[in-house]
Design an enzyme around this catalytic site. Structure first.
Site, short mmCIF file in Angstrom:
data_model
loop_
_atom_site.label_atom_id
_atom_site.label_comp_id
_atom_site.label_asym_id
_atom_site.label_seq_id
_atom_site.Cartn_x
_atom_site.Cartn_y
_atom_site.Cartn_z
N HIS A 22 17.42 -98.95 49.45
CA HIS A 22 16.72 -97.63 49.50
C HIS A 22 16.59 -97.11 51.12
O HIS A 22 16.10 -97.82 51.86
CB HIS A 22 15.22 -97.62 49.08
CG HIS A 22 14.56 -96.45 49.24
ND1 HIS A 22 13.17 -96.49 49.73
CD2 HIS A 22 14.76 -95.06 48.84
CE1 HIS A 22 12.79 -95.36 49.76
NE2 HIS A 22 13.67 -94.53 49.20
N ASP A 30 36.18 -86.46 55.79
CA ASP A 30 37.75 -85.79 55.33
C ASP A 30 38.73 -86.75 56.09
O ASP A 30 38.37 -87.71 56.74
CB ASP A 30 37.82 -84.63 55.88
CG ASP A 30 37.63 -84.42 57.25
OD1 ASP A 30 37.96 -85.14 58.02
OD2 ASP A 30 37.01 -83.06 57.35
N ASP A 64 17.74 -90.37 47.69
CA ASP A 64 16.35 -90.52 47.99
C ASP A 64 15.46 -89.32 47.50
O ASP A 64 15.79 -88.29 48.27
CB ASP A 64 16.34 -90.90 49.22
CG ASP A 64 15.15 -91.53 49.83
OD1 ASP A 64 14.12 -91.34 49.04
OD2 ASP A 64 14.95 -92.02 50.88
N TYR A 112 27.78 -86.31 63.82
CA TYR A 112 28.56 -87.61 64.22
C TYR A 112 27.53 -88.62 64.31
O TYR A 112 28.08 -89.95 63.94
CB TYR A 112 29.31 -87.22 65.44
CG TYR A 112 30.70 -86.55 65.18
CD1 TYR A 112 31.86 -87.44 65.69
CD2 TYR A 112 31.00 -85.39 64.66
CE1 TYR A 112 33.08 -87.00 65.34
CE2 TYR A 112 32.16 -85.04 64.27
CZ TYR A 112 33.19 -85.84 64.67
OH TYR A 112 34.59 -85.38 64.41
N TYR A 130 35.93 -80.03 58.07
CA TYR A 130 34.57 -79.81 57.96
C TYR A 130 33.88 -80.36 56.56
O TYR A 130 32.68 -80.05 56.23
CB TYR A 130 33.94 -78.52 58.18
CG TYR A 130 34.60 -77.75 59.59
CD1 TYR A 130 34.40 -78.47 60.66
CD2 TYR A 130 35.40 -76.92 59.55
CE1 TYR A 130 34.87 -77.84 61.91
CE2 TYR A 130 36.06 -76.11 60.56
CZ TYR A 130 35.62 -76.72 61.76
OH TYR A 130 36.19 -76.32 62.79
N ASN A 132 32.73 -83.06 55.28
CA ASN A 132 32.00 -84.27 55.38
C ASN A 132 30.63 -84.21 54.95
O ASN A 132 30.03 -83.43 55.15
CB ASN A 132 31.89 -84.65 56.81
CG ASN A 132 33.29 -84.41 57.48
OD1 ASN A 132 34.21 -85.32 57.17
ND2 ASN A 132 33.69 -83.53 58.59
#
Length: 145
Positions: A22, A30, A64, A112, A130, A132
């Site tokens: 958890h 990508d 979550d 990042y 983009y 991701n």
């Protein structure tokens, strides 16, 4: 092959998903993402685009619900205000698999850093830029809870 489990979820990825606890996070990125450099654990999903992989992962991984934000995506040119068409597809999958949960757009450097801290990275062959996302794992509640 397993009944009810997407064939996109190979044995290595299933083991990683099962081992996550958890609050652990998994990044799905990508084909252009520098995953080899950043990953603690790297799972390659060559020949698979991001959106079907995200759907497959969210078919077995709870998101979550102990925190307000648990789904994070990259931003076009690092600017959270800019939306790329792939982001709409990512949000649609998340809305289907994790209803009511918002996908948070993050600035480039922050995203990042989050990926680098992830428990694992799944690198797809997604050609779009983009594409991701980071997913924070939740819990599976006991029956009747």
């Amino acid at each position: 092959m397993l009944i009810g489990i997407s064939p996109l979820l190979g044995p290595e990825l299933l083991a990683v998903l099962r081992a996550m606890g958890h609050g652990d996070e998994i990044a799905i990125v990508d084909g252009n993402y520098p995953a080899e450099e950043q990953a603690t654990r790297l799972i390659r999903a060559d020949g698979v685009d991001l959106v079907p992989m995200l759907d497959a992962i969210l078919s077995v991984l709870p998101v979550d619900d102990f925190v307000e934000e648990a789904l994070f995506r990259s931003s076009k040119k690092g600017d959270p205000k800019l939306l790329d068409p792939v982001h709409g597809e990512i949000e649609a999958v998340c809305a289907k698999r994790a209803p009511g949960r918002k996908v948070v757009a993050m600035p480039g450097a922050d995203f990042y850093a989050r990926v680098k801290a992830a428990h694992a990275i799944v690198q797809t062959s997604e050609p779009r830029l983009y594409a991701n996302i980071v997913v924070r794992k939740g819990v599976i509640y006991p029956t009747g809870a």
